[in-house]
Design a protein around this motif. Structure first.
Motif, mmCIF file in Angstrom:
data_model
loop_
_atom_site.group_PDB
_atom_site.id
_atom_site.type_symbol
_atom_site.label_atom_id
_atom_site.label_comp_id
_atom_site.label_asym_id
_atom_site.label_seq_id
_atom_site.Cartn_x
_atom_site.Cartn_y
_atom_site.Cartn_z
ATOM 1 N N ARG A 1 -1.568 2.234 -8.927
ATOM 2 C CA ARG A 1 -2.500 2.890 -8.007
ATOM 3 C C ARG A 1 -3.605 1.940 -7.549
ATOM 4 O O ARG A 1 -3.889 1.834 -6.352
ATOM 5 C CB ARG A 1 -3.110 4.109 -8.706
ATOM 6 C CG ARG A 1 -4.183 4.829 -7.892
ATOM 7 C CD ARG A 1 -4.893 5.859 -8.750
ATOM 8 N NE ARG A 1 -5.992 6.480 -8.028
ATOM 9 C CZ ARG A 1 -5.915 7.638 -7.403
ATOM 10 N NH1 ARG A 1 -4.782 8.305 -7.420
ATOM 11 N NH2 ARG A 1 -6.958 8.134 -6.771
ATOM 12 N N ASP A 2 -4.239 1.224 -8.488
ATOM 13 C CA ASP A 2 -5.345 0.335 -8.135
ATOM 14 C C ASP A 2 -4.885 -0.801 -7.229
ATOM 15 O O ASP A 2 -5.623 -1.240 -6.340
ATOM 16 C CB ASP A 2 -5.986 -0.239 -9.401
ATOM 17 C CG ASP A 2 -6.750 0.813 -10.193
ATOM 18 O OD1 ASP A 2 -6.971 1.909 -9.653
ATOM 19 O OD2 ASP A 2 -7.110 0.541 -11.350
ATOM 20 N N ARG B 1 -7.729 -1.628 1.035
ATOM 21 C CA ARG B 1 -9.071 -2.164 1.282
ATOM 22 C C ARG B 1 -9.008 -3.481 2.047
ATOM 23 O O ARG B 1 -9.734 -3.692 3.024
ATOM 24 C CB ARG B 1 -9.812 -2.382 -0.041
ATOM 25 C CG ARG B 1 -10.247 -1.129 -0.754
ATOM 26 C CD ARG B 1 -11.015 -1.461 -2.030
ATOM 27 N NE ARG B 1 -12.254 -2.160 -1.744
ATOM 28 C CZ ARG B 1 -12.474 -3.442 -1.969
ATOM 29 N NH1 ARG B 1 -11.530 -4.189 -2.494
ATOM 30 N NH2 ARG B 1 -13.635 -3.995 -1.681
ATOM 31 N N LEU C 1 -2.054 8.836 -3.941
ATOM 32 C CA LEU C 1 -3.255 8.405 -3.225
ATOM 33 C C LEU C 1 -3.621 9.330 -2.071
ATOM 34 O O LEU C 1 -4.607 9.078 -1.369
ATOM 35 C CB LEU C 1 -3.062 6.984 -2.679
ATOM 36 C CG LEU C 1 -3.014 5.845 -3.700
ATOM 37 C CD1 LEU C 1 -2.812 4.516 -2.992
ATOM 38 C CD2 LEU C 1 -4.287 5.808 -4.533
ATOM 39 N N GLY D 1 0.807 -1.213 0.000
ATOM 40 C CA GLY D 1 0.000 0.000 0.000
ATOM 41 C C GLY D 1 0.840 1.261 0.000
ATOM 42 O O GLY D 1 0.442 2.289 -0.563
ATOM 43 N N ARG E 1 -2.368 -0.689 -5.061
ATOM 44 C CA ARG E 1 -2.126 -0.120 -3.731
ATOM 45 C C ARG E 1 -3.449 0.097 -2.991
ATOM 46 O O ARG E 1 -3.554 -0.175 -1.791
ATOM 47 C CB ARG E 1 -1.374 1.202 -3.861
ATOM 48 C CG ARG E 1 0.013 1.087 -4.474
ATOM 49 C CD ARG E 1 0.646 2.459 -4.595
ATOM 50 N NE ARG E 1 0.813 3.068 -3.278
ATOM 51 C CZ ARG E 1 0.912 4.382 -3.073
ATOM 52 N NH1 ARG E 1 0.820 5.221 -4.100
ATOM 53 N NH2 ARG E 1 1.077 4.853 -1.856
ATOM 54 N N TRP E 2 -4.453 0.575 -3.716
ATOM 55 C CA TRP E 2 -5.749 0.836 -3.071
ATOM 56 C C TRP E 2 -6.413 -0.470 -2.638
ATOM 57 O O TRP E 2 -7.044 -0.529 -1.581
ATOM 58 C CB TRP E 2 -6.652 1.617 -4.017
ATOM 59 C CG TRP E 2 -7.835 2.235 -3.335
ATOM 60 C CD1 TRP E 2 -9.131 1.828 -3.391
ATOM 61 C CD2 TRP E 2 -7.819 3.373 -2.467
ATOM 62 N NE1 TRP E 2 -9.927 2.639 -2.624
ATOM 63 C CE2 TRP E 2 -9.147 3.602 -2.045
ATOM 64 C CE3 TRP E 2 -6.811 4.218 -2.011
ATOM 65 C CZ2 TRP E 2 -9.492 4.638 -1.187
ATOM 66 C CZ3 TRP E 2 -7.155 5.261 -1.156
ATOM 67 C CH2 TRP E 2 -8.487 5.457 -0.749
ATOM 68 N N GLU E 3 -6.248 -1.515 -3.446
ATOM 69 C CA GLU E 3 -6.799 -2.814 -3.063
ATOM 70 C C GLU E 3 -6.095 -3.352 -1.819
ATOM 71 O O GLU E 3 -6.735 -3.967 -0.946
ATOM 72 C CB GLU E 3 -6.663 -3.811 -4.218
ATOM 73 C CG GLU E 3 -7.297 -5.168 -3.960
ATOM 74 C CD GLU E 3 -8.798 -5.092 -3.773
ATOM 75 O OE1 GLU E 3 -9.354 -5.981 -3.095
ATOM 76 O OE2 GLU E 3 -9.429 -4.143 -4.294
ATOM 77 N N ALA F 1 -7.238 10.843 -2.147
ATOM 78 C CA ALA F 1 -8.235 9.782 -1.997
ATOM 79 C C ALA F 1 -8.237 9.245 -0.571
ATOM 80 O O ALA F 1 -9.294 8.936 -0.010
ATOM 81 C CB ALA F 1 -7.953 8.655 -2.989
ATOM 82 N N ALA F 2 -7.052 9.146 0.040
ATOM 83 C CA ALA F 2 -6.963 8.657 1.417
ATOM 84 C C ALA F 2 -7.615 9.645 2.384
ATOM 85 O O ALA F 2 -8.335 9.244 3.315
ATOM 86 C CB ALA F 2 -5.502 8.424 1.791
#
Length: 313
Positions: A254-255, A262, A287, A247, A257-259, A290-291
């Motif tokens: 990016r996707d 999650r 990120l 992360g 890291r976001w997963e 978004a974070a």
């Protein structure tokens, strides 16, 4: 006990399908096939289709494409009738109403035969825009397709009729096409080249051009995404440290890291919130915004988490 001759051949260790293998090898020696396979290597390295005469002829001349496909079918069918247990050693895949046969490949380039079964008109709500280059020609059959383009002015779409000789081309993540009607079984020859570094695919709503979701164009990233989902579903606590590291890795997609964030939040709330705080504090992190937004959403939706979230100024 009666043992069929084909089964006896397998038990004796003899070549299982000599006629089928010989038929495929014979087809491969045809000048049009050999020329196309030779050009496939150059196409994989970045050469333009127009600079490869044998391949270009196949993807621009319906008669040439039909001769190549007909040669394969007419050579293989008698051999396979004589060897009912034979399997053509070519990659293949099926889906409801469609089948694909990989005729040849070299690196990132693939020459594929695609068949579509008759189907009534479909009204797709969205289209997937994927990276990579594709040239197609209709060999047989009839139908229609939607051709989409994402440009500076937004999304444009048009319907085209499909008949022998119809050519289609997609140049990257700005282009997409969808088969929406098949009135007669549709056979298409397709030449594709994956991008060296595929950009994420985008699913776009056709009604308004809204972005529905992005999908990694990298196979390795997709595999890692799947692994994260499996680890999360198994609640494998031993993976928390690796997930947190992923992360925070700005070199990762990016996707992905976001997963990782999650799955960390779902598996261990405290660890997930700590990771979220690190991302929100990284001023040069893609990120970061978004974070921060997720922190605000969690604070509003889950008051119990307030002690672990930054308080508004």
């Amino acid at each position: 006990m009666h043992i069929h001759a084909d089964m006896a051949r397998l038990r004796e260790g003899l070549p299982a399908q000599p006629l089928t293998d010989a038929a495929l090898a014979q087809w491969g020696t045809r000048p049009d096939v050999a020329g196309a396979i030779a050009g496939l290597g150059r196409f994989a390295q970045g050469a333009a289709l127009e600079d490869l005469p044998a391949l270009h002829r196949l993807l621009s001349d319906a008669d040439a494409a039909s001769a190549l496909v007909g040669g394969l079918v007419n050579t293989l069918i008698p051999a396979m009738q004589a060897e009912p247990l034979a399997q053509v050693p070519l990659g293949h895949a099926t889906a409801p109403g469609a089948a694909r046969l990989r005729l040849a490949s070299h690196g990132r380039a693939v020459l594929t035969l695609v068949a579509h079964a008759p189907a009534d008109k479909a009204e797709p709500a969205s289209a997937l825009f994927e990276d990579g280059l594709a040239h197609e020609i209709v060999v047989a059959g009839e139908g229609s397709a939607l051709v989409h383009r994402l440009g500076e002015g937004g999304l444009t779409s048009r319907t085209i009729a499909l008949a022998p000789g119809t050519r289609l081309q997609r140049g990257g993540v700005e282009d997409a096409r969808q088969i929406i009607t098949v009135s007669r079984p549709l056979l298409m020859l397709q030449l594709t080249r994956e991008a060296a570094r595929p950009r994420p695919a985008r699913e776009i709503a056709l009604a308004n051009g809204r972005l529905i979701k992005t999908i990694s164009g990298c196979k390795q990233t997709s595999q890692q995404m799947m692994a994260l989902c499996v680890l999360g579903a198994l609640r494998h606590a031993g993976a928390l440290s690796a997930m947190a590291g992923l992360g925070c890795d700005q070199a990762a997609e990016r996707d992905l890291r976001w997963e990782a964030l999650r799955q960390t939040l779902a598996m261990d709330t405290r660890s997930g919130l700590e990771l979220l705080a690190r991302l929100a504090a990284g001023r040069d992190d893609p990120l970061q915004s978004a974070a921060e937004a997720l922190q605000r959403q969690l604070a509003a939706a889950c008051p119990d988490l307030a002690p672990f979230l930054p308080q508004p100024a």
